[in-house]
Design an enzyme around this catalytic site. Structure first.
Site, PDB file in Angstrom:
ATOM      1  CG  HIS A 190      -4.065  -1.235  -1.796  1.00 26.83           C
ATOM      2  ND1 HIS A 190      -4.701  -0.036  -2.030  1.00 26.83           N
ATOM      3  CD2 HIS A 190      -3.658  -1.190  -0.502  1.00 26.83           C
ATOM      4  CE1 HIS A 190      -4.665   0.708  -0.949  1.00 26.83           C
ATOM      5  NE2 HIS A 190      -4.044   0.032  -0.002  1.00 26.83           N
ATOM      6  CB  SER A 207      -0.956  -0.003   1.198  1.00 22.18           C
ATOM      7  OG  SER A 207      -0.244  -0.219   2.393  1.00 22.18           O
ATOM      8  CE  LYS A 214      -7.544  -0.139   1.302  1.00 21.70           C
ATOM      9  NZ  LYS A 214      -6.784  -1.089   2.069  1.00 21.70           N
TER      10      LYS A 214
HETATM   11  C1  PLP Z   1      -6.824  -1.268   3.550  1.00 16.75           C
HETATM   12  C2  PLP Z   1      -6.098  -2.541   3.764  1.00 16.75           C
HETATM   13  C3  PLP Z   1      -6.631  -3.536   4.585  1.00 16.75           C
HETATM   14  C4  PLP Z   1      -7.869  -3.319   5.390  1.00 16.75           C
HETATM   15  O1  PLP Z   1      -9.021  -3.290   4.600  1.00 16.75           O
HETATM   16  P1  PLP Z   1     -10.340  -2.589   5.183  1.00 16.75           P
HETATM   17  O2  PLP Z   1     -11.428  -3.196   4.390  1.00 16.75           O
HETATM   18  O3  PLP Z   1     -10.170  -1.127   4.988  1.00 16.75           O
HETATM   19  O4  PLP Z   1     -10.419  -2.949   6.635  1.00 16.75           O
HETATM   20  C5  PLP Z   1      -5.945  -4.734   4.678  1.00 16.75           C
HETATM   21  N1  PLP Z   1      -4.803  -4.930   4.010  1.00 16.75           N
HETATM   22  C6  PLP Z   1      -4.251  -3.996   3.215  1.00 16.75           C
HETATM   23  C7  PLP Z   1      -2.967  -4.278   2.493  1.00 16.75           C
HETATM   24  C8  PLP Z   1      -4.873  -2.763   3.091  1.00 16.75           C
HETATM   25  O5  PLP Z   1      -4.316  -1.814   2.336  1.00 16.75           O
END
Ligand code: PLP
Length: 385
Positions: free
Chosen positions: A202, A174, A233
């Site tokens: 992602h 990320s 996302k």
């Molecule tokens: C955003 C993210 C999460 C968490 O996802 P949410 O649905 O926002 O709780 C888990 N792993 C990674 C790599 C992320 O970027």
């Protein structure tokens, strides 16, 4: 608390987040100002899409606003199960289990599957929810250098006494926007009979055919035991899920603490996610547009002399190095009408501070061009260029 807060502020941390008024869009109102928004994970621009809103409203009208209980007691709604069935078909796995978020999907799954007699082999840049899951599990943690599949292999080889071995990686990282070396990791896992798990938060809706994720991107269907995805996302709402075998899903339904002890999604949230999963498959131009915009923006930054690091995806960092200068670049950009977050230690290593950008399918060419010009002006003003 006051002393701790003072210390955080002195280090430029503990800033209160900017306030969003109105919907999450490419041009959005933050802190009372209309800015080009390069901060969201709203990859496909679905956060206020009419089809998703209609699906959520219809679910409220017919099913109400709450599920009324945790999944394992009385909150197991038909719409949850329908979403799981369509996600399983999308991911080409036997089964899918829904969680309240990607965070609980990672933490809950790792903690449910591993115990103190097990070993987890984990990339040093894996997401916090994976790290928390490892801690909760009590398993022995072995961390390999970022993307070093050979180091991961050696750690697996040195863990022969463990009951279970779990090899775990983010699919797309990320903070850097680079992609895990999944084929080499899968081979290492297979050599030692380890469980292979990938966190595709992602990559969901971004990478692979119709956004099926890194497993599809690398042609590894059937060889990754556990895929975590998020609905928060690219799919624009809220939620997480685990895709894998029927046995995995049944075990997690009985063991994963977020499912046993926290209420399931309101039906509107599941309905919006279902609409999103259908939409990405019906409208492939959304993902094509996302990648076109991402390439255009990344090349524009590079042409202007910025260092975009190891990025291979729509997550594009502008590596600055010095923490104060990264924050100054972000502040200057905001003055110029562009919202892009400055990120420093401990989220990224010391000396690797950056401004992170994510363009979406919904940004127009004119917005991207204006943002690039603002980057050039702000970059000169703070001495990054
Ligand atoms: C955003 C993210 C999460 C968490 O996802 P949410 O649905 O926002 O709780 C888990 N792993 C990674 C790599 C992320 O970027």
């Amino acid at each position: 608390m006051d002393a701790e807060l003072a210390d955080l502020r002195a280090r430029g941390l503990g800033r209160w987040p900017r306030l969003l008024e109105g919907p999450q869009r490419p041009i959005a109102r933050y802190d009372g100002r209309e800015v080009i928004n390069l901060c969201s994970n709203n990859y496909l621009g679905l956060a206020d899409h009419p089809a998703l809103k209609a699906a959520a409203l219809d679910a409220i009208a017919t099913l109400g606003v709450g599920s009324g209980a945790v999944r394992t007691i009385a909150g197991n709604m038909a719409i949850h199960q329908q979403l799981e069935a369509e996600l399983a078909a999308f991911k080409r796995t036997e089964a899918v289990l829904l969680y309240q978020s990607g965070f609980t999907a990672n933490a809950g799954t790792v903690a449910a599957l591993l115990g103190p007699e097990d070993v987890v082999v984990s990339d040093e840049l894996n997401h916090a929810s994976i790290i928390d899951g490892c801690r909760l599990s009590g398993a022995e943690k072995k961390i390999f250098p970022h993307k070093d599949a050979e180091a991961a292999r050696r750690l697996l080889a040195a863990s022969r006494g463990a009951r279970r071995r779990l090899l775990i990686t983010d699919g797309v990282f990320s903070m850097d926007g680079d992609i895990a070396p999944l084929p080499a990791l899968v081979e290492a896992a297979e050599e030692f009979g380890a469980i292979m798990m990938v966190d595709d938060a992602h990559a969901s809706g971004v990478l692979g055919q119709d956004g099926r994720g890194t497993v599809d991107h690398f042609g590894l269907h059937g060889r990754v035991h556990i895929q975590v995805g998020t609905l928060s996302k690219a799919f624009a709402g809220l939620g997480g899920y685990v895709a894998g075998s029927r046995a995995l899903v049944e075990l997690l339904m009985a063991r994963a603490r977020p499912l046993l002890f926290s209420t399931s999604h309101p039906p509107s949230v599941a309905a919006a996610a279902l609409a999103a999963v259908r939409l990405v498959q019906q409208e492939p131009h959304l993902i094509a547009r996302l990648w076109r915009n991402a390439r255009r923006f990344k090349e524009g930054l590079q042409r202007r002399g910025f260092d975009t690091g190891a990025s291979e995806t729509p997550i594009t960092p502008v590596i600055v190095g010095d923490e104060r200068r990264a924050m100054a670049l972000s502040d200057h950009l905001f003055e110029e009408g562009v919202f892009a977050l400055g990120i420093a230690f401990p989220t990224v290593p010391r000396g690797r501070a950056r401004v992170r950008t994510i363009v979406t399918a919904a940004h127009t060419d004119a917005q991207l061009e204006a943002a690039l010009e603002a980057f050039a002006r702000a970059g000169r003003a703070v001495g990054v260029l």
